[in-house]
Design an enzyme around this catalytic site. Structure first.
Site, PDB file in Angstrom:
ATOM      1  N   ARG A  57      33.241  54.480  46.787  1.00  0.00           N
ATOM      2  CA  ARG A  57      34.044  53.921  45.690  1.00  0.00           C
ATOM      3  C   ARG A  57      35.047  54.991  45.275  1.00  0.00           C
ATOM      4  O   ARG A  57      34.660  56.106  44.896  1.00  0.00           O
ATOM      5  CB  ARG A  57      33.154  53.524  44.513  1.00  0.00           C
ATOM      6  CG  ARG A  57      33.944  53.168  43.271  1.00  0.00           C
ATOM      7  CD  ARG A  57      33.128  52.476  42.213  1.00  0.00           C
ATOM      8  NE  ARG A  57      32.871  51.095  42.565  1.00  0.00           N
ATOM      9  CZ  ARG A  57      32.501  50.149  41.692  1.00  0.00           C
ATOM     10  NH1 ARG A  57      32.344  50.456  40.411  1.00  0.00           N
ATOM     11  NH2 ARG A  57      32.298  48.921  42.083  1.00  0.00           N
ATOM     12  N   ASP A  87      38.993  38.889  35.592  1.00  0.00           N
ATOM     13  CA  ASP A  87      38.500  40.268  35.692  1.00  0.00           C
ATOM     14  C   ASP A  87      39.049  41.025  34.488  1.00  0.00           C
ATOM     15  O   ASP A  87      39.940  40.535  33.783  1.00  0.00           O
ATOM     16  CB  ASP A  87      39.000  40.868  37.033  1.00  0.00           C
ATOM     17  CG  ASP A  87      38.540  42.318  37.271  1.00  0.00           C
ATOM     18  OD1 ASP A  87      37.625  42.785  36.577  1.00  0.00           O
ATOM     19  OD2 ASP A  87      39.119  42.978  38.157  1.00  0.00           O
ATOM     20  N   GLN A 145      32.695  42.652  46.685  1.00  0.00           N
ATOM     21  CA  GLN A 145      32.703  41.714  45.565  1.00  0.00           C
ATOM     22  C   GLN A 145      33.179  40.336  46.020  1.00  0.00           C
ATOM     23  O   GLN A 145      32.521  39.318  45.779  1.00  0.00           O
ATOM     24  CB  GLN A 145      33.632  42.247  44.455  1.00  0.00           C
ATOM     25  CG  GLN A 145      33.749  41.327  43.260  1.00  0.00           C
ATOM     26  CD  GLN A 145      32.459  41.266  42.467  1.00  0.00           C
ATOM     27  OE1 GLN A 145      31.911  42.286  42.118  1.00  0.00           O
ATOM     28  NE2 GLN A 145      31.965  40.071  42.186  1.00  0.00           N
ATOM     29  N   CYS A 179      33.788  39.170  38.045  1.00  0.00           N
ATOM     30  CA  CYS A 179      33.081  40.175  38.852  1.00  0.00           C
ATOM     31  C   CYS A 179      32.149  41.040  38.004  1.00  0.00           C
ATOM     32  O   CYS A 179      31.218  41.639  38.542  1.00  0.00           O
ATOM     33  CB  CYS A 179      34.105  41.052  39.577  1.00  0.00           C
ATOM     34  SG  CYS A 179      35.275  41.837  38.455  1.00  0.00           S
ATOM     35  N   ARG A 193      25.592  40.020  45.078  1.00  0.00           N
ATOM     36  CA  ARG A 193      26.065  41.299  45.616  1.00  0.00           C
ATOM     37  C   ARG A 193      24.976  41.899  46.513  1.00  0.00           C
ATOM     38  O   ARG A 193      25.229  42.407  47.597  1.00  0.00           O
ATOM     39  CB  ARG A 193      26.386  42.277  44.472  1.00  0.00           C
ATOM     40  CG  ARG A 193      27.518  41.844  43.547  1.00  0.00           C
ATOM     41  CD  ARG A 193      28.849  41.882  44.250  1.00  0.00           C
ATOM     42  NE  ARG A 193      29.136  43.170  44.845  1.00  0.00           N
ATOM     43  CZ  ARG A 193      29.629  44.234  44.197  1.00  0.00           C
ATOM     44  NH1 ARG A 193      29.917  44.150  42.923  1.00  0.00           N
ATOM     45  NH2 ARG A 193      29.877  45.368  44.823  1.00  0.00           N
ATOM     46  N   HIS A 244      38.384  45.205  46.688  1.00  0.00           N
ATOM     47  CA  HIS A 244      36.948  45.210  46.382  1.00  0.00           C
ATOM     48  C   HIS A 244      36.288  44.158  47.284  1.00  0.00           C
ATOM     49  O   HIS A 244      35.849  43.094  46.815  1.00  0.00           O
ATOM     50  CB  HIS A 244      36.736  44.906  44.899  1.00  0.00           C
ATOM     51  CG  HIS A 244      35.379  45.271  44.382  1.00  0.00           C
ATOM     52  ND1 HIS A 244      34.398  45.846  45.175  1.00  0.00           N
ATOM     53  CD2 HIS A 244      34.823  45.132  43.135  1.00  0.00           C
ATOM     54  CE1 HIS A 244      33.312  46.042  44.447  1.00  0.00           C
ATOM     55  NE2 HIS A 244      33.539  45.617  43.216  1.00  0.00           N
TER      56      HIS A 244
HETATM   57  N1   CP Z   1      31.494  44.219  39.956  1.00  0.00           N
HETATM   58  C1   CP Z   1      31.241  45.524  40.180  1.00  0.00           C
HETATM   59  O1   CP Z   1      31.646  46.097  41.203  1.00  0.00           O
HETATM   60  O2   CP Z   1      30.525  46.123  39.199  1.00  0.00           O
HETATM   61  P1   CP Z   1      30.198  47.679  39.056  1.00  0.00           P
HETATM   62  O3   CP Z   1      31.477  48.377  38.687  1.00  0.00           O
HETATM   63  O4   CP Z   1      29.165  47.739  37.983  1.00  0.00           O
HETATM   64  O5   CP Z   1      29.700  48.181  40.367  1.00  0.00           O
HETATM   65  N1  NVA Z   2      39.109  45.583  38.493  1.00  0.00           N
HETATM   66  C1  NVA Z   2      37.934  46.268  38.038  1.00  0.00           C
HETATM   67  C2  NVA Z   2      36.752  45.834  38.807  1.00  0.00           C
HETATM   68  C3  NVA Z   2      35.458  46.432  38.395  1.00  0.00           C
HETATM   69  C4  NVA Z   2      34.314  45.985  39.233  1.00  0.00           C
HETATM   70  C5  NVA Z   2      38.139  47.768  38.146  1.00  0.00           C
HETATM   71  O1  NVA Z   2      38.725  48.217  39.135  1.00  0.00           O
HETATM   72  O2  NVA Z   2      37.753  48.485  37.234  1.00  0.00           O
END
Ligand code: CP
Ligand code: NVA
Length: 301
Positions: free
Chosen positions: A103, A220, A133, A260, A288, A130
């Protein structure tokens, strides 16, 4: 040859469905057969530069359930934080572990890491995409037999989640309407890919147009990780894009509401909608785990 999963674009349509079927099958295998441990003896590193609840925990649990061993690495606590290069980190980690889940911020970092790593790399979110997701989201709709002939509305920030949903919609032939404020549209390179595939994707600034007659409404956060210093201005700009009862009344009565998570209740979605009968946000979150198990098995077999 090793295979990475950086984008839904990396998968053909039939592979996406294979992953959905595999997700179902793994669920059954784990229930029935205690010896089903396809990741036995394998180690998966989770290298995270941003916070996470769902992605981190679901990957750690998935690896454990499949018989492997997960190692969580916060980027702050390894030598990356003191300037060791990404490529050297990739060279070293891939000598110890059999897959790396990352990440990060810039998507290019993932591409660079994957190019250097001998172990498969999985995108656990970048500023651009993502994919895990979006795979879980489309699996959720597939389970509900709601993938064919639907109008999928996305309302809010045209960011990583939206970009991956667009690529998934393009692959799966889903009609999608994206409503974002001017200046917050999805990434142009993503839209070009979808267009080249003759995908049915409409971009508008009108949340009403997007939600009208929709089968699915997705939103989101307005303030993604890394955008915290824009919070005030974003909250103002995105206010008309809140998914609330009034906006949702334009959709089909049996509309499915998706997010999400994490949600910022009272901002992009109201409590009433998030906790309402049309909401499937926690099923998405559960899925997930199921889908990531299948992705791990597919890449690590
Ligand atoms: N939706 C998602 O990726 O959540 P987290 O940021 O908690 O991993
Ligand atoms: N768009 C959000 C998604 C989190 C899972 C972010 O990048 O923070």
């Amino acid at each position: 040859m090793k295979r990475d999963f950086l984008s839904i674009w990396d998968l053909e349509k039939d592979e996406i469905y294979d992953i959905f079927h595999l997700s179902d099958n793994i669920k059954k295998f784990l229930r029935k057969d205690e010896s089903y441990k396809p990741l036995r003896g394998k180690v998966v590193a989770l290298l995270f530069e941003k916070p996470s609840t769902r992605t981190r925990v679901s990957f750690e649990v998935a690896v454990h359930q499949l018989g492997g061993y997960p190692i969580f690495l916060s980027s702050k606590e390894i030598q990356l934080a003191r300037g060791e290069s990404l490529e050297d980190t990739a060279r070293v980690l891939s000598r110890y572990v059999q897959a790396v889940v990352i990440r990060t911020y810039e998507h290019d970092k993932l591409v660079k890491f994957a190019a250097t790593s001998d172990a498969p790399v999985i995108n656990a979110l970048s500023d651009l995409l993502h994919p895990c997701q979006a795979m879980a989201d489309y699996y959720t709709l597939w389970q509900k037999k709601r993938l064919d002939n639907i109008k999928f509305a996305y309302v809010g920030d045209g960011n990583n989640v939206c970009n991956s949903l667009i690529l998934g919609a393009a692959k799966l032939g889903i009609k999608m309407v994206v409503a974002t404020p001017e200046g917050y549209q999805p990434d142009p390179s993503i839209l070009k890919r979808a267009k080249d595939k003759k995908a049915n994707i409409t971009i508008t600034t009108s949340p009403l147009e997007a939600v009208k007659g929709a089968d699915v409404v997705y939103t989101d956060t307005w303030v993604s990780m890394g955008k915290e210093d824009e919070k005030k201005i974003r909250e103002k700009i995105f206010k008309p894009y809140q998914v609330n009862r009034s906006l949702l009344s334009l959709a089909k009565p049996d509309v499915l509401v998706m997010h999400c998570l994490p949600a910022h209740r009272g901002e992009e979605i109201t409590d009433e909608v998030m906790d309402g009968k049309n909401s499937i946000v926690f099923e998405q979150a559960e899925n997930r785990l199921h889908v990531q198990r299948a992705i791990l098995v597919k890449l690590m077999k």
